[in-house]
Enzyme design. Sequence first.
Site, short mmCIF file in Angstrom:
data_model
loop_
_atom_site.label_atom_id
_atom_site.label_comp_id
_atom_site.label_asym_id
_atom_site.label_seq_id
_atom_site.Cartn_x
_atom_site.Cartn_y
_atom_site.Cartn_z
N ASP A 30 0.93 -1.39 0.12
CA ASP A 30 0.03 0.06 -0.08
C ASP A 30 0.87 1.49 0.11
OD1 ASP A 30 -3.07 0.56 1.08
OD2 ASP A 30 -1.89 2.22 1.14
N ASN A 85 -13.00 -3.15 2.44
CA ASN A 85 -14.08 -2.22 2.63
C ASN A 85 -15.09 -2.18 1.39
OD1 ASN A 85 -12.57 -1.11 4.88
ND2 ASN A 85 -11.50 -0.18 3.49
N VAL A 94 -11.08 3.04 -3.44
CA VAL A 94 -10.77 2.52 -4.73
C VAL A 94 -11.74 1.59 -4.99
CG1 VAL A 94 -9.04 1.23 -6.13
CG2 VAL A 94 -8.19 2.99 -4.54
N HIS A 98 -10.30 -5.09 -3.01
CA HIS A 98 -8.72 -5.23 -2.43
C HIS A 98 -8.77 -5.96 -0.95
CE1 HIS A 98 -9.89 -1.01 -2.36
NE2 HIS A 98 -9.22 -1.13 -1.17
N HIS A 100 -7.15 -5.66 2.31
CA HIS A 100 -5.85 -5.07 3.09
C HIS A 100 -5.17 -6.12 3.93
CE1 HIS A 100 -6.82 -0.68 2.42
NE2 HIS A 100 -7.89 -1.10 2.14
P1 AMP Z 1 -9.95 1.57 0.40
O1 AMP Z 1 -10.11 2.80 1.28
O2 AMP Z 1 -10.21 0.31 1.19
O3 AMP Z 1 -10.35 1.66 -0.91
O4 AMP Z 1 -8.22 1.54 0.27
C1 AMP Z 1 -7.49 1.82 -0.80
C2 AMP Z 1 -6.17 1.72 -0.58
O5 AMP Z 1 -5.42 1.79 -1.57
C3 AMP Z 1 -5.49 2.98 0.34
O6 AMP Z 1 -5.00 2.44 1.52
C4 AMP Z 1 -4.49 3.62 -0.47
O7 AMP Z 1 -3.25 4.04 0.27
C5 AMP Z 1 -4.12 2.51 -1.40
N1 AMP Z 1 -3.77 3.02 -2.96
C6 AMP Z 1 -4.17 3.83 -3.52
N2 AMP Z 1 -3.55 4.10 -4.53
C7 AMP Z 1 -2.43 3.27 -4.70
C8 AMP Z 1 -1.30 2.93 -5.50
N3 AMP Z 1 -1.23 3.56 -6.56
N4 AMP Z 1 -0.22 1.91 -5.02
C9 AMP Z 1 -0.55 1.32 -3.94
N5 AMP Z 1 -1.68 1.64 -2.95
C10 AMP Z 1 -2.60 2.67 -3.21
#
Ligand code: AMP
Length: 103
Positions: A30, A85, A94, A98, A100
């Site tokens: 992340d 999430n 995003v 995914h 975490h």
């Molecule tokens: P969520 O809030 O569960 O959608 O988490 C999205 C996660 O994606 C966050 O922890 C961000 O830090 C991570 N994230 C967003 N863009 C990138 C990227 N280009 N590379 C790695 N992690 C990312």
Amino acid sequence: MENCIFCSIVNGDIPADKLYEDDAVLAFKDVNAQAPEHFLVIPKEHISTPNDATDEALLGKLSITASEIAKDRGFAEQGYRLVMNCNSDGCQSVFHIHLHEKH
Ligand code: AMP
Ligand code: ZN
């Protein structure tokens, strides 16, 4: 899918610090780590939210990939947190599912 940051990581348009990759899943660090070790495990196929996921084997693979990473990196026995999430109340930012993995 166009304009999806995680699809762009899958197809190589955006770099990521990758930990594991096979035909179906990809794991990477992340970019904004919330723990000393914070990884994301994603399906290569675009699935917008957990509500859209129907492939049980693929969802199971995300979890098993996370546990294999924990074993490889030596924190499986100490433990770790797995979180997925969903939508606004779940703080999903995003919209490509995914898992975490935080240790
Ligand atoms: P969520 O809030 O569960 O959608 O988490 C999205 C996660 O994606 C966050 O922890 C961000 O830090 C991570 N994230 C967003 N863009 C990138 C990227 N280009 N590379 C790695 N992690 C990312
Ligand atoms: Zn996507």
